[in-house]
Design a protein around this motif. Structure first.
Motif, PDB file in Angstrom:
ATOM      1  N   ALA A 123       9.698 -50.199  29.515  1.00 53.83           N
ATOM      2  CA  ALA A 123       9.532 -51.561  30.034  1.00 53.83           C
ATOM      3  C   ALA A 123       8.071 -51.989  29.977  1.00 53.83           C
ATOM      4  CB  ALA A 123      10.055 -51.633  31.465  1.00 53.83           C
ATOM      5  N   LEU A 124       7.164 -51.089  30.338  1.00 47.70           N
ATOM      6  CA  LEU A 124       5.748 -51.437  30.347  1.00 47.70           C
ATOM      7  C   LEU A 124       5.207 -51.639  28.936  1.00 47.70           C
ATOM      8  CD1 LEU A 124       4.451 -49.114  33.203  1.00 47.70           C
ATOM      9  CD2 LEU A 124       5.028 -51.544  33.322  1.00 47.70           C
ATOM     10  N   ARG A 125       5.692 -50.851  27.997  1.00 49.70           N
ATOM     11  CA  ARG A 125       5.278 -51.043  26.599  1.00 49.70           C
ATOM     12  C   ARG A 125       5.768 -52.403  26.084  1.00 49.70           C
ATOM     13  NH1 ARG A 125       3.001 -46.897  23.976  1.00 49.70           N
ATOM     14  NH2 ARG A 125       3.200 -44.780  24.860  1.00 49.70           N
ATOM     15  N   GLY A 135       9.538 -56.354  30.655  1.00 49.08           N
ATOM     16  CA  GLY A 135       8.625 -55.757  31.627  1.00 49.08           C
ATOM     17  C   GLY A 135       9.134 -55.857  33.045  1.00 49.08           C
ATOM     18  N   ALA A 136       9.970 -56.849  33.302  1.00 47.28           N
ATOM     19  CA  ALA A 136      10.520 -57.025  34.648  1.00 47.28           C
ATOM     20  C   ALA A 136      11.438 -55.870  35.041  1.00 47.28           C
ATOM     21  CB  ALA A 136      11.283 -58.342  34.737  1.00 47.28           C
ATOM     22  N   ILE A 137      11.907 -55.103  34.059  1.00 41.81           N
ATOM     23  CA  ILE A 137      12.752 -53.944  34.364  1.00 41.81           C
ATOM     24  C   ILE A 137      12.018 -52.995  35.293  1.00 41.81           C
ATOM     25  CG2 ILE A 137      13.886 -51.906  33.391  1.00 41.81           C
ATOM     26  CD1 ILE A 137      14.318 -53.514  30.827  1.00 41.81           C
ATOM     27  N   ALA A 138      10.764 -52.676  34.957  1.00 39.86           N
ATOM     28  CA  ALA A 138       9.984 -51.748  35.770  1.00 39.86           C
ATOM     29  C   ALA A 138       9.743 -52.313  37.170  1.00 39.86           C
ATOM     30  CB  ALA A 138       8.657 -51.437  35.088  1.00 39.86           C
ATOM     31  N   GLU A 139       9.446 -53.605  37.245  1.00 34.03           N
ATOM     32  CA  GLU A 139       9.202 -54.222  38.549  1.00 34.03           C
ATOM     33  C   GLU A 139      10.448 -54.154  39.429  1.00 34.03           C
ATOM     34  OE1 GLU A 139       7.913 -58.136  37.624  1.00 34.03           O
ATOM     35  OE2 GLU A 139       6.160 -57.454  36.483  1.00 34.03           O
TER      36      GLU A 139
END
Length: 211
Positions: A123-125, A135-139
């Protein structure tokens, strides 16, 4: 032809199949077509339940977190004797029971633990590449973990009849940060004795944040 199942059962089946693929082969191997084949259903049904891979990974991350939390709550639920302890000594005993009760689950599912980190890194990558929704997956993953940790810490404090002197959401953040490090180090060296000692150290530090 795939057997017709109620929507919630089909979704659970797909998540179970997705977890098996991703845990064994990694996040990159988890695509819609192999998932449909593993679940014995059509590609259309997979897309009906999960619009895209990001949606699937979000649900998969939350499923993992909730499964681990349920296991810890079960272990904690078996804890009934505080050996006459009250106050912060009772809190320390309760925290240790919950965290040590979780460890056998972690030991028995190393691929699933690794997948948690892999989903976060993926997600961050994606976020670094400009994919904000991915990226919202990680959040969302960490919001779920925060909520579960806050609930557990609040329960422990209530049972021990103590108050957190540091806001409980900050205590939860610190505890999860430490736990993430312990689990990741264990995935590297598989030294469970050292991991359990580290968990006890975390418990002692957490206890200083209550009165």
């Amino acid at each position: 032809m795939a057997k017709k199942l109620p929507a919630d059962e089909r979704r659970a089946q797909l998540l179970e199949a997705a977890l098996a693929i991703a845990a064994e082969q990694g996040v990159d191997a988890l695509t819609m077509r192999p998932l449909a084949a593993a679940a014995g259903t059509s590609l259309g049904i997979v897309h009906y339940h999960f619009h895209d891979k990001d949606t699937l990974l979000t649900q998969l991350a939350e499923t993992q977190i909730l499964q681990v939390n349920e296991a810890m709550q079960l272990a904690f639920g078996h804890y009934t004797d505080s050996a006459g302890l009250t106050g912060t000594p009772a809190l320390e005993d309760l925290l240790r029971a919950g965290m040590r009760g979780l460890w056998p689950i972690i030991e028995s599912t190393p691929n699933h633990q690794l997948l948690t980190y892999e989903i976060t890194a993926h997600a961050l990558r994606q976020r670094s590449a400009g994919n904000v929704s991915a990226g919202a997956i990680a959040e969302r993953q960490y919001r779920t973990m925060d909520a579960q940790a806050v609930a557990f810490l609040t329960l422990c404090a209530r049972r021990a009849n103590v108050n957190w002197t540091t806001p409980v959401d900050q205590v939860a953040r610190f505890a999860l940060t430490c736990m993430n490090g312990v689990v990741l180090r264990w995935l590297v060296d598989r030294d469970s004795d050292a991991a359990l000692i580290a968990l006890d150290d975390i418990v002692q530090i957490l206890t200083t944040k209550a009165s």
